[in-house]
Design a protein around this motif. Structure first.
Motif, PDB file in Angstrom:
ATOM      1  N   PRO A  86       0.811  -1.220   0.000  1.00 47.71           N
ATOM      2  CA  PRO A  86       0.000   0.000   0.000  1.00 47.71           C
ATOM      3  C   PRO A  86       0.843   1.269   0.000  1.00 47.71           C
ATOM      4  O   PRO A  86       1.802   1.400   0.763  1.00 47.71           O
ATOM      5  N   GLY A  87       0.466   2.200  -0.890  1.00 45.61           N
ATOM      6  CA  GLY A  87       1.128   3.489  -0.943  1.00 45.61           C
ATOM      7  C   GLY A  87       2.359   3.538  -1.813  1.00 45.61           C
ATOM      8  O   GLY A  87       2.873   4.616  -2.115  1.00 45.61           O
ATOM      9  N   GLN A  88       2.864   2.386  -2.243  1.00 39.91           N
ATOM     10  CA  GLN A  88       4.067   2.362  -3.061  1.00 39.91           C
ATOM     11  C   GLN A  88       3.704   2.264  -4.532  1.00 39.91           C
ATOM     12  O   GLN A  88       2.800   1.533  -4.907  1.00 39.91           O
ATOM     13  N   LEU A 115      24.730   7.946  -1.910  1.00 42.46           N
ATOM     14  CA  LEU A 115      23.880   7.169  -1.010  1.00 42.46           C
ATOM     15  C   LEU A 115      24.340   5.727  -0.804  1.00 42.46           C
ATOM     16  O   LEU A 115      24.451   5.251   0.337  1.00 42.46           O
ATOM     17  N   GLU A 116      24.608   5.019  -1.887  1.00 42.83           N
ATOM     18  CA  GLU A 116      24.802   3.575  -1.769  1.00 42.83           C
ATOM     19  C   GLU A 116      26.044   3.146  -0.989  1.00 42.83           C
ATOM     20  O   GLU A 116      25.990   2.127  -0.304  1.00 42.83           O
ATOM     21  N   VAL A 163      20.865  -5.595  -0.307  1.00 42.23           N
ATOM     22  CA  VAL A 163      21.862  -4.869   0.487  1.00 42.23           C
ATOM     23  C   VAL A 163      21.149  -3.824   1.352  1.00 42.23           C
ATOM     24  O   VAL A 163      21.438  -3.691   2.548  1.00 42.23           O
ATOM     25  N   ALA A 164      20.214  -3.097   0.754  1.00 41.10           N
ATOM     26  CA  ALA A 164      19.450  -2.103   1.506  1.00 41.10           C
ATOM     27  C   ALA A 164      18.636  -2.763   2.610  1.00 41.10           C
ATOM     28  O   ALA A 164      18.556  -2.240   3.735  1.00 41.10           O
ATOM     29  N   ARG A 165      18.071  -3.913   2.316  1.00 42.02           N
ATOM     30  CA  ARG A 165      17.273  -4.618   3.324  1.00 42.02           C
ATOM     31  C   ARG A 165      18.128  -5.003   4.533  1.00 42.02           C
ATOM     32  O   ARG A 165      17.652  -5.001   5.676  1.00 42.02           O
ATOM     33  N   GLU A 174      12.485   1.621   1.511  1.00 39.67           N
ATOM     34  CA  GLU A 174      11.396   2.192   0.726  1.00 39.67           C
ATOM     35  C   GLU A 174      11.883   3.112  -0.391  1.00 39.67           C
ATOM     36  O   GLU A 174      11.194   3.266  -1.398  1.00 39.67           O
ATOM     37  N   ILE A 175      13.051   3.745  -0.226  1.00 42.53           N
ATOM     38  CA  ILE A 175      13.533   4.628  -1.292  1.00 42.53           C
ATOM     39  C   ILE A 175      14.354   3.881  -2.340  1.00 42.53           C
ATOM     40  O   ILE A 175      14.735   4.460  -3.361  1.00 42.53           O
TER      41      ILE A 175
END
Length: 248
Positions: A86-88, A115-116, A163-165, A174-175
């Motif tokens: 929801p919302g994505q 960022l990464e 990796v982000a997870r 989420e981004i």
């Protein structure tokens, strides 16, 4: 029923937004408060209209708003359901409609470079033991796709998303669609020589994160994204030169 009534009781007292927007916000809050899961069906518009003491037309407008926000989906002949995420939305910034994809790729590379590496550094600090095998498997999957000549874009996206997870930071997770969009787009421009570098740097990133080495993870990701950015810059310069020659 009393709990549901309390959720909606003051809906018409707020005059700062339209009634449909108020109804939409309250339906959305019910999804959150009552932990209505993805794929579950909402009450039909007759029931919602009775509970909210509004007309069915207002309910329909509220549902349309929530569909536009990617919170609900309407299945013809079945009803209204909560969506998977929801919302994505897949392309929240409308990148698909940007005409100059090469310049867009360069701009996204600038974002990734800032960022990464930090994301990889954080992942090295926070990754859990049971996540390390999965990260290695995803790295192997990218290598297999590249060596077999298959499209490795989706696997590459999945690797970076994981990796982000491993940061266990919900905002970073989420981004990531913004980041993974640039990955999928960049694989279309990637030079053959860079494919070997992708395999090498992916493994450097993976082993650094799995070894809980934040600095090595940061440096490896920085090298990986820098190489990608340099390659896409070459593609952009070539494209600009071709356009100038065509104009002349």
């Amino acid at each position: 029923m009393a709990q549901e009534h309390s959720v909606f009781s003051n809906i018409q007292d707020n005059r700062t937004s339209s009634l449909a927007e108020q109804v939409a916000d309250q339906i959305n809050q019910v999804i959150i408060d009552q932990n209505i899961n993805a794929g579950e069906k909402l009450p039909n518009e007759f029931e919602l209209a009775a509970r909210l003491n509004v007309g069915r037309g207002t309910i329909r407008e509220a549902v349309k708003l929530l569909v536009a926000r990617n919170c609900l989906e309407i299945r013809r002949g079945k009803g209204t359901f909560v969506v998977e995420k929801p919302g994505q939305i897949e392309d929240p910034l409308g990148f698909a409609y940007v005409k100059d994809k090469i310049t867009l790729a360069v701009d996204l590379m600038e974002l990734r470079l800032q960022l990464e590496p930090w994301v990889a550094q954080l992942a090295a600090q926070r990754i859990e033991e049971n996540e390390k095998d999965t990260l290695r498997q995803l790295c192997e999957q990218v290598e297999h796709k590249i060596r077999s000549g298959e499209d490795h874009g989706p696997a590459d996206k999945e690797f970076h998303a994981y990796v982000a997870r491993c940061t266990h930071n919900s905002v970073i997770t989420e981004i990531m669609p913004v980041i993974t969009y640039s990955i999928e787009m960049f694989t279309k421009f990637k030079a053959p020589r860079l494919l070997g570098d992708t395999i090498r740097t992916h493994w450097q990133i993976t082993e650094a994160i799995c070894a809980n080495d934040p600095q090595k993870a940061y440096d490896s990701m920085y090298e990986h994204v820098s190489e990608n950015r340099e390659s896409i810059e070459i593609v952009r310069r070539m494209s600009m030169e071709q356009n100038r020659n065509r104009d002349n």
